[in-house]
Structures are given as structure tokens and as C-alpha cells.
Enzyme design. Structure first.
Site, short mmCIF file in Angstrom:
data_model
loop_
_atom_site.label_atom_id
_atom_site.label_comp_id
_atom_site.label_asym_id
_atom_site.label_seq_id
_atom_site.Cartn_x
_atom_site.Cartn_y
_atom_site.Cartn_z
N GLY A 15 0.76 -1.21 0.08
CA GLY A 15 -0.04 0.08 0.08
C GLY A 15 0.76 1.36 0.00
O GLY A 15 2.02 1.21 -0.07
N GLY A 131 -3.72 1.04 10.52
CA GLY A 131 -4.88 1.04 9.77
C GLY A 131 -6.27 1.37 10.73
O GLY A 131 -6.53 0.76 11.81
N HIS A 188 -8.56 8.12 17.20
CA HIS A 188 -8.26 8.83 15.81
C HIS A 188 -9.09 8.93 14.99
O HIS A 188 -9.52 8.19 14.09
CB HIS A 188 -7.03 7.91 15.27
#
EC number: 1.1.1.37
Length: 328
Positions: A15, A131, A188
Site C-alpha cells: 500500500g 490501519g 483517531h
């Protein structure tokens, strides 16, 4: 004499964030310029060719500290004896996807990865979940790894911390490196609460320097909270280089120490600041000798309590949304 190599596992290795991350790890930015590393790269079977391409580039950099690379689609291979695990790969939210569907798709990934860490990683493994939803993904991984200490599992709030630092430096006209004692509380997500009530720049109180409560409430807090969305809007892609940089900062400080400086980490709550135990919640910490320690005893005023409770409510909702998917 050369130090023995440390094993660094990275998921989502094909990624965009990993592409900004791997070269810096191999260059010694994560664990120090005298610490050889072995990269253990995990991605899906259909991404293996792309990972091989990245590894060709890593080879072509001839990094003196890169002692080896493993490419795999098996978490038990990727996490074998890992000293550090950067869990970057996650299921992104696709168009029309409900948040609960996103949570359960990620719960599946992070229960498997947590169980694999539990089985094969070093008992001292330092786990950072990048992630999204990072806090809840870290909670799922922690709950799926009952034999590892809970304190080994952290979520990344350093990007929010760094974003807040940069906004404060611009507003105050002070160098970013001079700002200390900033905290970012909570999840987050746009509900996070960047808090500069205790912050100083070159020894002066930032609250007094800036002296603009309206800016704090209506510009600073929303700008930090929505910065990721603003970058997608401007660039057409999500923030990758800044996220990778924050991941490096987070782990480097955890391993090598902060020299008394505050940084923000998402860590399992011990019940302090009114946060229920085990919730992975962003708090200010200092790091020394490979351990983080939360900054204790900070006064929480009414506005801060309201903000901290709002982000907690979101985390509790996420936790409850995945509870049925967890064994423990």
C-alpha cells in the site's frame, strides 16, 4: 560489533503508506542508525507481485542496515519473532459502506492478526496499529492476543499530534521543535481533542501567547480533526507520507525514548482520566527504556471533559459494535 538484527513486520506492504514507510525503516529511521533490521512484509495473495516490486526497489537502495526481507501472505510467517509490528493494512471504507460493516470487516482482519501475534511474535513485540479505525483495530488485536501484555498494543495518534503541532507553530510564530507538552485525547477520528492548555514554546505558555479561545474551539480543533479529509479533497488520495512519518515517530520514541518530552499514543486505559480500562485511548505519554508512561494528574476542565467524553462515547460505541465478534 554489529548489533543483532531486529525483526520488523509490516502489514499492507503493497500500500501507499507502506511505500513511504519501508525505505525509512531500512534507512535506520525507526530503530536507530546502528540497528540492522529484517523486514517481514505481509499482504494479500493478490498483492504479492506488487510487494515483490517494492522489495526490488529496497534491494536497489543497497541499505547497509537491511539484513533481510521476508514476503508472505501468512500472518504467522510475517509475525514470527517480530520485535516490532506495524499493522498498516486495513479494510478501507468503500462507497455506501456502513460504519458497522467497516468495523466487522476489520474485526475479521485484526482478530486473525492478533491471534498470530499471540502465537509467534516476540513476547516483547511492540505493536502499532495504523490501519483505521486504528483505536478499535488495536483493541481487537489486543483482545485476540491474551498471552501478550496489553501494554504492547498501541494505536497511532501521532499524526494528529504532529498536525496539531504544526497548526500551533503557524499560529504562534514559534518553531515547531520548540513546542512541548501538547496532548491529543481520544480516538483517531474527527472527535479527537487536541489540547494545548499545558503547552509551552521556548518556555512560554502557548495559551497566553495565542490567547484566542475562539480560534482554539472553532478553527484549531476542527482543523486538526478534519485534516485527513482536507488532504483527500486537495490531493485526491489519503495522507500516506505524513502517516508513515508519524508511525516512524511513534515507534522510534517508544523504543529510543522522548527525553522527557510529551508525545501522544493510543494506549490501553488503566482507568485514569475517567476512561474505562482496556479502551485504547489517546493520551500524553513520555517514553524511556522502551516503555511508555502516561502523563498523570493533569487537570481536566469542563470543556476538556466534554470533549474527552464525546470521543470516549465513540470508542465505546465501536467497542460494543465488535463485542460479539470477540471471544474474550
Amino acid at each position: 560489533m554489529a548489533k543483532p538484527a531486529k525483526r520488523v513486520a509490516v502489514t499492507g506492504a503493497a500500500g501507499q503508506i507502506a511505500y513511504s514507510l519501508l525505505f525509512r525503516i531500512a534507512n535506520g529511521d525507526l530503530l536507530g542508525k546502528d540497528q540492522p533490521v529484517i523486514l517481514q512484509l505481509l499482504d494479500l495473495p493478490q498483492a504479492q507481485a506488487a510487494v515483490k516490486g517494492v522489495v526490488m526497489e529496497l534491494d536497489d537502495c543497497a541499505f547497509p542496515l537491511l539484513a533481510g526481507v521476508v514476503i508472505t501472505d501468512d500472518p504467522k510467517v510475517a509475525f514470527k519473532d517480530a520485535d516490532v509490528a506495524l499493522l498498516v493494512g486495513a479494510r478501507p471504507r468503500s462507497k455506501g459502506m456502513e460504519r458497522k460493516d467497516l468495523l466487522s470487516a476489520n474485526a475479521e482482519i485484526f482478530t486473525v492478526q492478533g491471534a498470530a501475534l499471540n502465537e509467534v511474535a516476540s513476547r516483547d513485540v511492540k505493536v502499532l496499529v495504523v490501519g483505521n479505525p486504528a483505536n478499535t483495530n488495536a483493541y481487537i488485536a489486543m483482545k485476540s492476543a491474551p498471552d501478550l501484555p496489553k501494554k504492547n498494543f498501541t494505536a497511532m495518534l501521532r499524526l494528529d499530534h504532529n498536525r496539531a503541532l504544526s497548526q500551533l507553530a503557524a499560529k504562534s510564530g514559534k518553531p515547531v521543535a520548540s513546542i512541548e507538552k501538547l496532548a491529543v485525547w481520544g480516538n483517531h477520528s474527527p472527535t479527537m481533542y487536541p489540547d494545548f492548555r499545558f503547552a509551552t514554546a521556548e518556555g512560554e505558555s502557548l495559551l497566553k501567547l495565542i490567547n484566542d479561545d475562539e480560534w482554539n474551539r472553532n478553527t484549531f480543533i476542527p482543523t486538526v480533526g478534519k485534516r485527513g479529509a482536507a488532504i483527500i479533497e486537495a490531493r485526491g488520495l489519503s495522507s500516506a507520507a505524513s502517516a508513515a512519518n508519524a508511525a516512524i515517530d511513534h515507534v522510534r520514541d517508544w523504543v529510543l525514548g522522548t527525553n522527557g518530552k510529551w508525545v501522544t499514543m493510543g494506549i490501553p486505559s488503566d482507568g485514569s482520566y475517567g476512561i474505562p480500562e482496556d479502551i485504547i485511548y489517546g493520551v500524553p505519554v513520555t517514553c524511556e527504556n522502551g516503555e511508555y508512561k502516561r502523563v498523570e494528574g493533569l487537570e481536566i476542565d469542563a470543556f476538556s471533559r466534554e470533549k474527552m467524553d464525546a470521543t470516549l462515547a465513540e470508542l465505546l460505541e465501536e467497542r460494543d459494535g465488535v463485542a460479539h465478534l470477540l471471544k474474550n
